[in-house]
Design a protein around this motif. Sequence first.
Motif, PDB file in Angstrom:
ATOM      1  N   ARG A 172       0.728  10.413  -4.838  1.00 27.71           N
ATOM      2  CA  ARG A 172       0.487   9.672  -5.925  1.00 27.71           C
ATOM      3  C   ARG A 172      -0.552  10.371  -7.011  1.00 27.71           C
ATOM      4  NH1 ARG A 172      -2.358   5.487  -1.828  1.00 27.71           N
ATOM      5  NH2 ARG A 172      -4.052   5.333  -3.251  1.00 27.71           N
TER       6      ARG A 172
ATOM      7  N   TYR B 207      -8.767  -3.809  -4.614  1.00 25.96           N
ATOM      8  CA  TYR B 207      -8.149  -1.807  -4.974  1.00 25.96           C
ATOM      9  C   TYR B 207      -6.742  -2.524  -5.107  1.00 25.96           C
ATOM     10  CZ  TYR B 207      -7.031   2.812  -5.549  1.00 25.96           C
ATOM     11  OH  TYR B 207      -5.988   3.826  -5.756  1.00 25.96           O
TER      12      TYR B 207
ATOM     13  N   ARG C 223      -9.024  -5.660 -13.699  1.00 25.28           N
ATOM     14  CA  ARG C 223      -9.450  -4.493 -12.469  1.00 25.28           C
ATOM     15  C   ARG C 223     -10.231  -5.834 -11.926  1.00 25.28           C
ATOM     16  NH1 ARG C 223     -15.150  -5.347 -11.562  1.00 25.28           N
ATOM     17  NH2 ARG C 223     -15.749  -4.769 -14.143  1.00 25.28           N
TER      18      ARG C 223
ATOM     19  N   THR D   2      -3.119   8.207 -10.116  1.00 23.64           N
ATOM     20  CA  THR D   2      -2.097   6.883 -10.491  1.00 23.64           C
ATOM     21  C   THR D   2      -3.867   6.123 -11.645  1.00 23.64           C
ATOM     22  OG1 THR D   2      -3.965   5.996  -8.665  1.00 23.64           O
ATOM     23  CG2 THR D   2      -1.682   5.824  -8.255  1.00 23.64           C
ATOM     24  N   ARG D   3      -3.314   5.316 -12.375  1.00 16.26           N
ATOM     25  CA  ARG D   3      -4.468   4.744 -12.879  1.00 16.26           C
ATOM     26  C   ARG D   3      -4.794   4.011 -11.692  1.00 16.26           C
ATOM     27  NH1 ARG D   3      -6.196  -0.045 -15.909  1.00 16.26           N
ATOM     28  NH2 ARG D   3      -6.744   0.848 -17.727  1.00 16.26           N
ATOM     29  N   SER D   4      -6.312   4.220 -11.297  1.00 16.60           N
ATOM     30  CA  SER D   4      -6.695   2.475 -10.229  1.00 16.60           C
ATOM     31  C   SER D   4      -7.911   2.282 -10.467  1.00 16.60           C
ATOM     32  CB  SER D   4      -7.115   3.760  -9.199  1.00 16.60           C
ATOM     33  OG  SER D   4      -5.791   4.156  -8.716  1.00 16.60           O
TER      34      SER D   4
ATOM     35  N   SER E 229      -6.748   8.670 -10.078  1.00 19.63           N
ATOM     36  CA  SER E 229      -6.931   9.654  -8.797  1.00 19.63           C
ATOM     37  C   SER E 229      -5.667   9.866  -8.619  1.00 19.63           C
ATOM     38  CB  SER E 229      -7.288   7.794  -7.903  1.00 19.63           C
ATOM     39  OG  SER E 229      -7.397   8.606  -6.609  1.00 19.63           O
TER      40      SER E 229
ATOM     41  N   ASN F 123     -10.706  12.252  -8.293  1.00 18.45           N
ATOM     42  CA  ASN F 123     -11.018  11.188  -8.689  1.00 18.45           C
ATOM     43  C   ASN F 123     -11.419  11.774 -10.379  1.00 18.45           C
ATOM     44  OD1 ASN F 123     -10.143   9.241  -6.591  1.00 18.45           O
ATOM     45  ND2 ASN F 123     -12.055   8.942  -6.057  1.00 18.45           N
TER      46      ASN F 123
ATOM     47  N   ALA G 129      -3.487  -0.649  -7.687  1.00 18.53           N
ATOM     48  CA  ALA G 129      -3.577   1.106  -8.556  1.00 18.53           C
ATOM     49  C   ALA G 129      -1.514   1.314  -9.045  1.00 18.53           C
ATOM     50  CB  ALA G 129      -3.077   2.397  -8.396  1.00 18.53           C
TER      51      ALA G 129
ATOM     52  N   ASP H  50       0.813  -1.486   0.178  1.00 18.60           N
ATOM     53  CA  ASP H  50       0.059  -0.342   0.046  1.00 18.60           C
ATOM     54  C   ASP H  50       1.072   1.219   0.201  1.00 18.60           C
ATOM     55  OD1 ASP H  50      -2.468   1.930  -0.304  1.00 18.60           O
ATOM     56  OD2 ASP H  50      -2.660   0.940   1.600  1.00 18.60           O
TER      57      ASP H  50
ATOM     58  N   SER I  80     -11.108  -0.032  -8.703  1.00 22.35           N
ATOM     59  CA  SER I  80     -11.515  -1.047  -7.267  1.00 22.35           C
ATOM     60  C   SER I  80     -12.939  -1.736  -7.903  1.00 22.35           C
ATOM     61  CB  SER I  80     -12.712   0.341  -6.790  1.00 22.35           C
ATOM     62  OG  SER I  80     -13.299  -0.414  -6.026  1.00 22.35           O
TER      63      SER I  80
END
Length: 237
Positions: A131, A115, A102, A133-135, A146, A160, A117, A70, A137
């Motif tokens: 950070r 999650y 995903r 990011t390409r996230s 994000s 976001n 990213a 994380d 969920s």
Amino acid sequence: MILVSFRNQVRNGYMCFRFALSLAICSFLSPLSVAEEIPGWGVLVDPVGNCPVDFTKTGISLEVPAGIHDMNPYLHQTNAPRIWQEVTGDFLFEACMLDFPRPQSKTGVNGHQSYIASGLLVWQDDGNLLRWTRSASGEAKQIYLSCEQYENNAIVGGGNFPLEDKPVSLRVERRGDRIRMWATYDTTGWKMLLDRRCDYQRTLKVGVFGLNVTEKDVEFRFENAYLLAQKAKEESN
């Protein structure tokens, strides 16, 4: 003779115990200092010690196994692997995040949401970072951009943004006390999405990272890293 043999057995057993203990200590401590130079990208810092980097035809891949990797100062969890360089003063850094699937819902570990990213990281220390990011969920069934900015372990801003499920290039730019986040699909139509105040110290680390808090291994791929930064003061003298 029996007493001498018994003493030798005790001595040999003690030496074996010390050797095994030394190996255990080394294996426990070694992940805390894992650092590897990745030519063209910077230094890999892998606090957990289980996230290898490989070169691809067009960039690099970063494998992040299942578990807690994380980048969240609020939770005091900043052990995600990162590949970074040191910068001083103003800078611009960009890289392309290739697409990744995903995660499925309800696959988060230790109470986390499902999650993952990959993105850009601006780092001062464990409590102060940004950070971008390409996230993805699992619960929200979404892939999105994000931004999270932390100061003294508290989140102080971000946002976001909707994202198509395809590769995206991200850019972070620092100018004075401002930090700006950009994105584009084709590297020609850069769009600035956030402009934040940044009170971080002058010397920082900047690079790419991968985040995974699910029960499934993830491979992140990066391309086209580019860093434009001021030369260090001692080099310019």
